[in-house]
Design an enzyme around this catalytic site. Structure first.
Site, short mmCIF file in Angstrom:
data_model
loop_
_atom_site.label_atom_id
_atom_site.label_comp_id
_atom_site.label_asym_id
_atom_site.label_seq_id
_atom_site.Cartn_x
_atom_site.Cartn_y
_atom_site.Cartn_z
N GLY A 1 0.82 -1.20 0.00
CA GLY A 1 0.00 0.00 0.00
C GLY A 1 0.85 1.24 0.00
N SER A 2 1.11 1.77 1.17
CA SER A 2 1.87 3.01 1.28
C SER A 2 3.33 2.85 0.88
CB SER A 2 1.78 3.56 2.71
OG SER A 2 0.45 3.90 3.03
N SER B 1 9.28 18.41 -3.36
CA SER B 1 8.85 17.15 -2.76
C SER B 1 8.29 17.35 -1.35
CB SER B 1 10.00 16.15 -2.73
OG SER B 1 9.59 14.92 -2.18
N GLU C 1 -2.75 8.59 -3.01
CA GLU C 1 -1.53 9.37 -3.29
C GLU C 1 -0.63 9.48 -2.07
OE1 GLU C 1 -0.86 10.93 -6.64
OE2 GLU C 1 -2.21 9.25 -6.81
N GLY C 2 -0.71 8.51 -1.17
CA GLY C 2 0.12 8.49 0.03
C GLY C 2 -0.68 8.91 1.25
#
Length: 402
Positions: free
Chosen positions: A140-141, A329, A379-380
């Site tokens: 997942g993450s 980022s 998206e995290g």
């Protein structure tokens, strides 16, 4: 420097997106919330309009400009495709987040193509509607743990694996699949590939039922000896262990401010509508004076509006940095983490403030509360964003801070 006003040349895009949200999305929002997996036919007529909006911003689809080089950059401050996309998606999600994710040729995979692809690929995939497939069962993450493999066989890549939670996975023309060239080389070997629907070996095996964004299809996809052309690998096949994820992670730096924009939009919708409903009951929000002189509802709305503004400004900063080729980022993760958390809290609190009316299907408040939760996950997750921010602040690599 960054200016906080909406750039003059982007105001028509913002206005057009708001009109779409108000006159097309809002009237059908409840219809497709109840009819999960039914394709919103009303969106077909929007495709040409959205193409026009993107033409005005200079990019196609979820077109966010790459920061990998300064090639073609002019002098001075730029407000380009990243800012246009974030401002536009904010307005669309003020209308309906699920419908905004379902507009043809506006997929998250389009952002991946523009972030990673070379010039020839950008031109070849210009009219493609691309979903993005990252998440896997057990992965997942931690995207670095991707198990889907890509093996070069002559002039074709052979893909094998399973992807879940693919937004627009059954409706899009193509899917951008993240896969590893060599699991022993870790993150550096992960690349992204464009796989067209109808390619033998790729199959949509399930559509998931969800708490929110029900207008958007969420698919599970299997890849079994799926062969695609060699030049459908985005960017280069070279593996640079010093760069880690390299180009594919550039996608997140571009799309996370966009998710922040989604959160800003749905939170604003909830705040505005709650203010209107409270006003109907005689509760007017007064901004002058100390908070302790106001009613509990007034004070809470003012606090939530201040929190919302913080999320909005972080989104604008991250998008502005991307347009100006400044590494973003950390700021992209900050904007996504803050705006998504605000959207979750604001939409739920607005339901509470409006009592039974907020909880019923007579209003869209309960729907916005359900829709907003996904923005803190995809998206995290919130936890991953905070981990990325901590690494950047402390100057730590992922192996040093987990």
């Amino acid at each position: 420097m960054i200016y906080l006003e909406v750039p003059k040349r982007l105001k028509p895009i913002v206005n057009q997106a708001h009109q779409v949200a108000k006159h097309i999305f809002r009237p059908i929002s409840r219809k497709y919330d109840r009819a999960e997996h039914a394709y919103p036919k009303e969106l077909d007529m929007l495709a040409a309009l959205m193409d026009g909006l993107n033409a005005g911003s200079g990019q196609q689809g979820a077109g966010l400009e790459s920061m990998q080089s300064d090639e073609g950059r002019g002098e001075g401050v730029r407000n380009g495709a990243n800012m246009a996309t974030c401002l536009g998606i904010t307005e669309l999600c003020w209308g309906d987040t699920g419908l905004a994710l379902s507009i043809p040729r506006q997929g998250l995979g389009n952002a991946a193509i523009l972030a990673v692809a070379d010039a020839e690929q950008k031109q070849r995939f210009d009219r493609v509607w691309a979903a993005m497939a990252i998440t896997e069962p057990g992965t997942g993450s931690d995207s670095a743990n991707i198990r889907t493999t890509a093996r070069l066989d002559g002039d074709e890549w052979v893909l094998n694996g399973e992807k879940i939670y693919v937004t627009a996975g059954s409706r899009a023309d193509s899917v951008v699949v993240w896969a590893t060239l060599d699991r022993n080389l870790g993150r550096a070997a992960i690349k992204s590939f464009v796989v067209e629907h109808g390619t033998p070996g790729m199959e949509v095996v399930r559509l998931d039922k969800k708490m929110g964004i029900r207008a958007s299809d969420t698919a599970s996809i299997t890849l079994t000896d799926c062969r695609i052309p060699k030049n459908n690998l985005l960017g280069t096949a070279d593996i640079d262990t010093k760069k880690g994820f390299g180009g594919v992670m550039q996608t997140f730096d571009n799309t996370r401010p966009m998710v922040a924009g989604m959160a800003v939009g749905v939170a604003r919708a909830a705040l505005e509508h709650t203010r209107e409903l409270l006003a109907d009951e005689g509760v007017e929000v007064r901004y002058r004076g100390a908070l302790f002189t106001k009613s509990a509802a007034e004070a809470e709305l003012i606090r939530m509006e201040a929190d919302w503004e913080a999320g909005r400004l972080l989104m604008l900063k991250a998008a502005w940095m991307a347009d100006n080729r400044i590494p973003n980022s950390m700021e992209a993760s900050m904007s996504k983490a803050k705006a998504a958390r605000v959207a979750n809290r604001v939409t739920l609190r607005c339901v509470e403030l409006c009592g039974g009316l907020g909880y019923s299907e007579d209003e869209l408040l309960e729907k916005w509360a359900r829709d907003s939760k996904i923005l803190d996950i995809f998206e995290g997750t919130q936890q991953i964003q905070l981990l990325i921010i901590a690494r950047r602040l402390l100057g730590k690599r992922s192996s040093e801070l987990r």
